[in-house]
Design an enzyme around this catalytic site. Structure first.
Site, PDB file in Angstrom:
ATOM      1  N   HIS A 145      12.269  20.760  -9.800  1.00 14.99           N
ATOM      2  CA  HIS A 145      11.033  21.516  -9.576  1.00 14.99           C
ATOM      3  C   HIS A 145      10.520  22.167 -10.862  1.00 14.99           C
ATOM      4  O   HIS A 145       9.362  22.562 -10.926  1.00 14.99           O
ATOM      5  CB  HIS A 145      11.267  22.580  -8.504  1.00 14.99           C
ATOM      6  CG  HIS A 145      11.464  21.980  -7.143  1.00 14.99           C
ATOM      7  ND1 HIS A 145      10.512  22.018  -6.154  1.00 14.99           N
ATOM      8  CD2 HIS A 145      12.508  21.287  -6.620  1.00 14.99           C
ATOM      9  CE1 HIS A 145      10.958  21.390  -5.086  1.00 14.99           C
ATOM     10  NE2 HIS A 145      12.170  20.938  -5.336  1.00 14.99           N
ATOM     11  N   ASP A 201       5.558  25.783 -16.752  1.00 15.49           N
ATOM     12  CA  ASP A 201       5.807  25.836 -15.311  1.00 15.49           C
ATOM     13  C   ASP A 201       5.957  24.411 -14.790  1.00 15.49           C
ATOM     14  O   ASP A 201       5.221  23.519 -15.225  1.00 15.49           O
ATOM     15  CB  ASP A 201       4.596  26.508 -14.631  1.00 15.49           C
ATOM     16  CG  ASP A 201       4.965  27.211 -13.331  1.00 15.49           C
ATOM     17  OD1 ASP A 201       5.996  26.855 -12.734  1.00 15.49           O
ATOM     18  OD2 ASP A 201       4.204  28.106 -12.910  1.00 15.49           O
TER      19      ASP A 201
HETATM   20  C1  G6P Z   1      11.432  28.455  -8.705  1.00 12.60           C
HETATM   21  C2  G6P Z   1      12.605  27.508  -8.603  1.00 12.60           C
HETATM   22  C3  G6P Z   1      13.167  27.495  -7.190  1.00 12.60           C
HETATM   23  C4  G6P Z   1      13.465  28.907  -6.754  1.00 12.60           C
HETATM   24  C5  G6P Z   1      12.221  29.796  -6.867  1.00 12.60           C
HETATM   25  C6  G6P Z   1      12.503  31.247  -6.495  1.00 12.60           C
HETATM   26  O1  G6P Z   1      10.357  27.963  -7.998  1.00 12.60           O
HETATM   27  O2  G6P Z   1      12.232  26.208  -9.010  1.00 12.60           O
HETATM   28  O3  G6P Z   1      14.343  26.725  -7.144  1.00 12.60           O
HETATM   29  O4  G6P Z   1      13.953  28.924  -5.424  1.00 12.60           O
HETATM   30  O5  G6P Z   1      11.781  29.748  -8.217  1.00 12.60           O
HETATM   31  O6  G6P Z   1      13.580  31.745  -7.230  1.00 12.60           O
HETATM   32  P1  G6P Z   1      14.896  32.300  -6.528  1.00 12.60           P
HETATM   33  O7  G6P Z   1      15.875  32.517  -7.645  1.00 12.60           O
HETATM   34  O8  G6P Z   1      14.461  33.552  -5.843  1.00 12.60           O
HETATM   35  O9  G6P Z   1      15.362  31.253  -5.539  1.00 12.60           O
END
Ligand code: G6P
Length: 458
Positions: free
Chosen positions: A157, A365
């Site tokens: 992602h 990003d």
């Molecule tokens: C990004 C990453 C995700 C993640 C999200 C929120 O979008 O690619 O994998 O879940 O951030 O971050 P967190 O650490 O709260 O899961």
């Protein structure tokens, strides 16, 4: 078809889809999964003193979710450590913030092994496994070691970093080598995929075949570009819901005929929030006659707050927003409304619709779904304007936005002025082109393209 087993660190299918907050992986996956027979597996977000591997299974909005608790040491070394202090900053080209701790790497390997050991007994022979994001890069290798022969795909992602930066990571070869146990590697953009190919050619002396197969480490893996999208109809329904409309009305009333600029981002240094506020300050400075007619609503939920770099950026933003407001506000006008909170999805949709300008200016990003949500939420007869960083993955698809270099305050200032003064005809023309992209490459398209490509691999 066979079951789809989705694996990601964060598993959060909201019970009520309209209640989910900002974009990102979790919202996209819950939308993608609702139509498939399968399972979503990952970390519960909870800790337990000693790892047991015990599964908690529940049905959330039509998606079967299975999660495990981790030990505090796993959370420190794997989640806060290797994932968020090492790979996240490195993949976002912030080697100045990257921690290179051996214990983090060990915790990352251990936790991935644990995930693989818990998942393996749940698998049926014709299940298709789809693993997500930088937390779980080595997991296919661990599953293969346990004898798993199923198709396994991986989707990143985030951006993939330039080779020159990736080689600052100790054991970078080991990490990349583990990716050759997948059948398919998916990237958000051609650019991130090409950076991966370059690493394989130069560091692993591998070969890139036409059609996207790469060979190295005595194995081969198929690569592909699969830009993630949003659940367009779900988002429009959220916008048109009672709460979506009420939110729109509430903002319209409080704006009192001023134009609103909106930014919605997790509190993360990759989002370019400091640069954005400085760009907005420059705009106020450059356009004294427009002050008082415009304000910025910046919604920034706190994120990963156990990590010191996140605490630092939070403190800097508090100070910056306070300073700009202190310097420019009037008795009846405040230039920035800065909010450290989340909103429900339907409220966010109402907020986007009420905004004359969407300001999406990350420094780097993977994709950025706020850009797509902002476009989807607009009134077709009077749409707002999207200002988008050229360094967001979304820029590869959304060339009709006002593309900016977020490192330049002057460029941000000029773009804000241009967006606020853009004639209706031009706004409609741009919006139509952007909305077409958002519709054509929605989350179902992303899911189906990836799964189809994975099934095509043998
Ligand atoms: C990004 C990453 C995700 C993640 C999200 C929120 O979008 O690619 O994998 O879940 O951030 O971050 P967190 O650490 O709260 O899961």
């Amino acid at each position: 078809m066979s079951r789809l087993i989705v694996v990601s660190n964060r598993v959060s299918a909201p019970k009520d889809p309209a209640a989910g907050s900002a974009g990102g992986l979790a919202m996209a996956l819950s939308a993608a999964l609702r139509k498939y027979d399968g399972l979503w597996f990952g970390w519960s977000g909870e800790t337990v003193e000693h790892f047991t591997g015990e599964l908690k299974t529940e049905d959330r909005a039509g998606v079967t979710v299975a999660t495990v608790d981790l030990e505090p040491q796993d959370v420190d070394e794997y989640y806060n450590g290797y994932a968020n202090k090492t790979l996240w900053p490195l993949f976002h080209h912030r080697i100045d913030l990257t921690a290179y701790e051996r214990s983090y790497g060990e915790g990352y390997e251990r936790t991935n092994r644990r995930f693989a050991e818990v998942l393996q007994p749940l698998l049926q022979p014709d299940d298709v496994i789809w693993i997500h994001d930088y937390h779980m890069i080595p997991m296919a290798r661990d599953l293969r070691r346990l004898g798993v022969k199923n198709r396994i795909g991986f989707f990143l992602h985030t951006p993939w970093p330039a080779r020159q930066l990736l080689v600052t990571l100790p054991h970078h070869r080991r990490l990349v080598k583990s990716m050759f146990h997948f059948d398919l590697l998916g990237f958000q953009t051609r650019e991130w995929m090409e950076l991966f190919q370059r690493y394989v050619e130069v560091e692993a002396k591998g070969v890139v075949r036409p059609g996207g197969r790469v060979e190295a480490f005595d194995r081969s893996v198929q690569l592909g570009v699969f830009p993630i999208g949003i659940d367009v109809d779900g988002f429009l329904a959220a916008r048109d819901s009672l709460l979506g409309q009420k939110t729109y009305d509430r903002i319209a009333a409080s704006a009192a005929f001023r134009s609103m600029i909106v930014g919605v981002d997790r509190l993360d240094y990759s989002k370019g929030l400091e640069q954005r506020l400085l760009g907005y300050e420059q705009f106020l400075e450059d356009n004294p006659s427009m002050r008082g007619d415009v304000f910025l609503l910046q919604v920034t939920p706190i994120s990963r707050d156990d990590v010191d770099t996140y605490q630092d950026i939070r403190a800097r933003l508090d100070a910056l927003a306070g300073r700009i407001n202190g310097a420019y506000a009037d008795m009846d006008w405040q230039p920035i409304r800065y909010l450290n909170r989340t909103f429900r999805r339907d409220q966010l949709a109402g907020i986007y619709r009420a905004a004359r300008v969407g300001l999406v200016t990350p420094l780097r990003d993977g994709m950025n779904l706020v850009a797509k949500e902002y476009v989807a939420a607009q009134d077709p007869e009077d749409p707002g304007v999207l200002i988008l960083s050229r360094f967001a993955g979304a820029a590869e698809q959304m060339g009709e936005a006002l593309l900016v270099n977020p490192f330049s305050r002057e460029e941000l200032s000029d773009a804000i002025r241009k967006a606020l003064t853009m004639p209706l005809e031009e706004r409609i023309r741009k919006w139509k082109a952007l909305m077409q992209v958002v519709r054509d490459t929605d989350v179902a398209h992303w899911r189906d393209q990836f799964v189809r490509a994975l099934l095509a691999e043998s």
